[in-house]
Design an enzyme around this catalytic site. Structure first.
Site, PDB file in Angstrom:
ATOM      1  N   GLU A   1     -11.409 -22.803   3.404  1.00 57.90           N
ATOM      2  CA  GLU A   1     -10.150 -23.398   3.832  1.00 57.90           C
ATOM      3  C   GLU A   1      -9.503 -24.150   2.671  1.00 57.90           C
ATOM      4  O   GLU A   1     -10.180 -24.696   1.811  1.00 57.90           O
ATOM      5  CB  GLU A   1     -10.377 -24.358   4.997  1.00 57.90           C
ATOM      6  CG  GLU A   1     -10.795 -23.678   6.270  1.00 57.90           C
ATOM      7  CD  GLU A   1     -11.098 -24.682   7.373  1.00 57.90           C
ATOM      8  OE1 GLU A   1     -10.840 -25.893   7.205  1.00 57.90           O
ATOM      9  OE2 GLU A   1     -11.625 -24.239   8.406  1.00 57.90           O
TER      10      GLU A   1
ATOM     11  N   ARG B   1       8.296  -5.420   2.209  1.00 59.15           N
ATOM     12  CA  ARG B   1       8.465  -3.989   2.504  1.00 59.15           C
ATOM     13  C   ARG B   1       8.282  -3.685   3.979  1.00 59.15           C
ATOM     14  O   ARG B   1       8.614  -2.596   4.433  1.00 59.15           O
ATOM     15  CB  ARG B   1       7.500  -3.161   1.665  1.00 59.15           C
ATOM     16  CG  ARG B   1       7.918  -3.126   0.199  1.00 59.15           C
ATOM     17  CD  ARG B   1       6.934  -2.360  -0.602  1.00 59.15           C
ATOM     18  NE  ARG B   1       5.718  -3.161  -0.676  1.00 59.15           N
ATOM     19  CZ  ARG B   1       4.898  -3.174  -1.694  1.00 59.15           C
ATOM     20  NH1 ARG B   1       5.124  -2.425  -2.720  1.00 59.15           N
ATOM     21  NH2 ARG B   1       3.829  -3.929  -1.689  1.00 59.15           N
ATOM     22  N   GLN B   2       7.765  -4.641   4.725  1.00 59.48           N
ATOM     23  CA  GLN B   2       7.595  -4.454   6.172  1.00 59.48           C
ATOM     24  C   GLN B   2       8.725  -5.199   6.883  1.00 59.48           C
ATOM     25  O   GLN B   2       8.509  -6.135   7.629  1.00 59.48           O
ATOM     26  CB  GLN B   2       6.223  -4.970   6.606  1.00 59.48           C
ATOM     27  CG  GLN B   2       5.086  -4.194   5.966  1.00 59.48           C
ATOM     28  CD  GLN B   2       3.735  -4.719   6.414  1.00 59.48           C
ATOM     29  OE1 GLN B   2       3.497  -4.913   7.598  1.00 59.48           O
ATOM     30  NE2 GLN B   2       2.862  -4.950   5.447  1.00 59.48           N
TER      31      GLN B   2
ATOM     32  N   HIS C   1      13.150  -6.873  -1.378  1.00 63.37           N
ATOM     33  CA  HIS C   1      13.085  -5.441  -1.101  1.00 63.37           C
ATOM     34  C   HIS C   1      14.292  -5.007  -0.272  1.00 63.37           C
ATOM     35  O   HIS C   1      14.845  -3.940  -0.488  1.00 63.37           O
ATOM     36  CB  HIS C   1      11.784  -5.097  -0.382  1.00 63.37           C
ATOM     37  CG  HIS C   1      11.611  -3.643  -0.123  1.00 63.37           C
ATOM     38  ND1 HIS C   1      11.895  -3.086   1.094  1.00 63.37           N
ATOM     39  CD2 HIS C   1      11.209  -2.638  -0.922  1.00 63.37           C
ATOM     40  CE1 HIS C   1      11.664  -1.779   1.039  1.00 63.37           C
ATOM     41  NE2 HIS C   1      11.243  -1.492  -0.179  1.00 63.37           N
TER      42      HIS C   1
ATOM     43  N   ASP D   1      12.339   5.100  -5.334  1.00 61.78           N
ATOM     44  CA  ASP D   1      12.612   5.763  -4.063  1.00 61.78           C
ATOM     45  C   ASP D   1      14.083   5.565  -3.712  1.00 61.78           C
ATOM     46  O   ASP D   1      14.807   4.823  -4.395  1.00 61.78           O
ATOM     47  CB  ASP D   1      11.707   5.241  -2.939  1.00 61.78           C
ATOM     48  CG  ASP D   1      11.764   3.734  -2.775  1.00 61.78           C
ATOM     49  OD1 ASP D   1      12.871   3.139  -2.866  1.00 61.78           O
ATOM     50  OD2 ASP D   1      10.701   3.135  -2.563  1.00 61.78           O
TER      51      ASP D   1
ATOM     52  N   LYS E   1      10.192  10.927  -2.779  1.00 57.50           N
ATOM     53  CA  LYS E   1       8.805  11.016  -2.363  1.00 57.50           C
ATOM     54  C   LYS E   1       8.736  10.889  -0.852  1.00 57.50           C
ATOM     55  O   LYS E   1       9.549  10.212  -0.229  1.00 57.50           O
ATOM     56  CB  LYS E   1       7.949   9.965  -3.057  1.00 57.50           C
ATOM     57  CG  LYS E   1       8.365   8.535  -2.799  1.00 57.50           C
ATOM     58  CD  LYS E   1       7.530   7.579  -3.619  1.00 57.50           C
ATOM     59  CE  LYS E   1       8.047   6.158  -3.439  1.00 57.50           C
ATOM     60  NZ  LYS E   1       7.375   5.223  -4.302  1.00 57.50           N
TER      61      LYS E   1
ATOM     62  N   ARG F   1       5.953  10.128   2.268  1.00 62.73           N
ATOM     63  CA  ARG F   1       4.622   9.661   2.619  1.00 62.73           C
ATOM     64  C   ARG F   1       4.321  10.113   4.028  1.00 62.73           C
ATOM     65  O   ARG F   1       5.151   9.994   4.918  1.00 62.73           O
ATOM     66  CB  ARG F   1       4.555   8.135   2.564  1.00 62.73           C
ATOM     67  CG  ARG F   1       4.701   7.588   1.186  1.00 62.73           C
ATOM     68  CD  ARG F   1       4.452   6.085   1.204  1.00 62.73           C
ATOM     69  NE  ARG F   1       4.597   5.573  -0.147  1.00 62.73           N
ATOM     70  CZ  ARG F   1       5.468   4.650  -0.487  1.00 62.73           C
ATOM     71  NH1 ARG F   1       6.256   4.117   0.388  1.00 62.73           N
ATOM     72  NH2 ARG F   1       5.527   4.252  -1.751  1.00 62.73           N
TER      73      ARG F   1
END
Length: 191
Positions: free
Chosen positions: A29, A86-87, A120, A162, A185, A187
């Site tokens: 912790e 990125r999420q 992003h 990308d 690309k 995925r």
């Protein structure tokens, strides 16, 4: 080890970084304590969410909470690299929107404002109900490439990794007067 980003920022502002103690308990912790009063002060908590990303985020959350509980007037989370950026949307069922979760955590921990660099996706700014300063490092990067490395437009091709980064690559291309290319690309995601 080199000078930290916080130290460089403070030096440019002509101030000192406040003293603090950060350590770990035997369980792993995080323990944090500011070594001077922040009551009524504007506080900037600088922490990039680099590897190990989860530890970096938790350190910043603990520091933000400590500043809130120490009665800082205004707390700004400075996040040069915003973790989980990125999420930023759901693509498939049962996926989290982790960039929004991080925004909620920074808010709950005590942030009154966030500063970040080259997100992003710009939509992340909308996950906050208070000011978000989205800075870009493209002028600094282009200056480094031109002035420090001696690279110029005729020598360069800016490549976007990308389709989602084409706009950013195009802005850098404009600074450098270079050509532009991008990778296509795909995925495969397993459900």
């Amino acid at each position: 080890c080199g000078v930290s980003l916080a130290d460089e920022i403070a030096t440019n502002l002509g101030i000192k970084v406040s003293g603090a103690k950060m350590s770990r308990f035997a369980s792993g912790e995080i323990y944090f304590r500011a070594e001077e009063s922040v009551r009524g002060a504007d506080v900037f908590v600088v922490q990039s969410h680099s590897d190990p990303v989860n530890l970096s985020i938790m350190e910043q959350l603990v520091m933000l909470d400590a500043m809130k509980r120490a009665s800082a007037k205004r707390i700004t989370a400075v996040v040069p690299y915003y973790g989980y950026a990125r999420q930023d949307k759901k693509v498939l069922a049962r996926e989290p929107i982790s960039a929004k979760l991080l925004a909620d955590l920074l808010t709950a921990a005590g942030s009154d404002r966030v500063v970040s660099v080259d997100l992003h996706a710009g939509q992340i700014q909308g996950y906050f109900d208070f000011p978000f300063d989205h800075l870009t490092a493209l002028p600094v990067l282009s200056g480094y490439l031109q002035n420090d490395l001696g690279l110029h437009g005729d020598d360069l091709v800016i490549v976007s990794p990308d389709a989602g980064r084409i706009k950013t690559a195009e802005r850098l291309r404009e600074y450098l007067h270079a050509d532009l290319a991008f990778l296509y690309k795909r995925r495969s995601r397993k459900e």
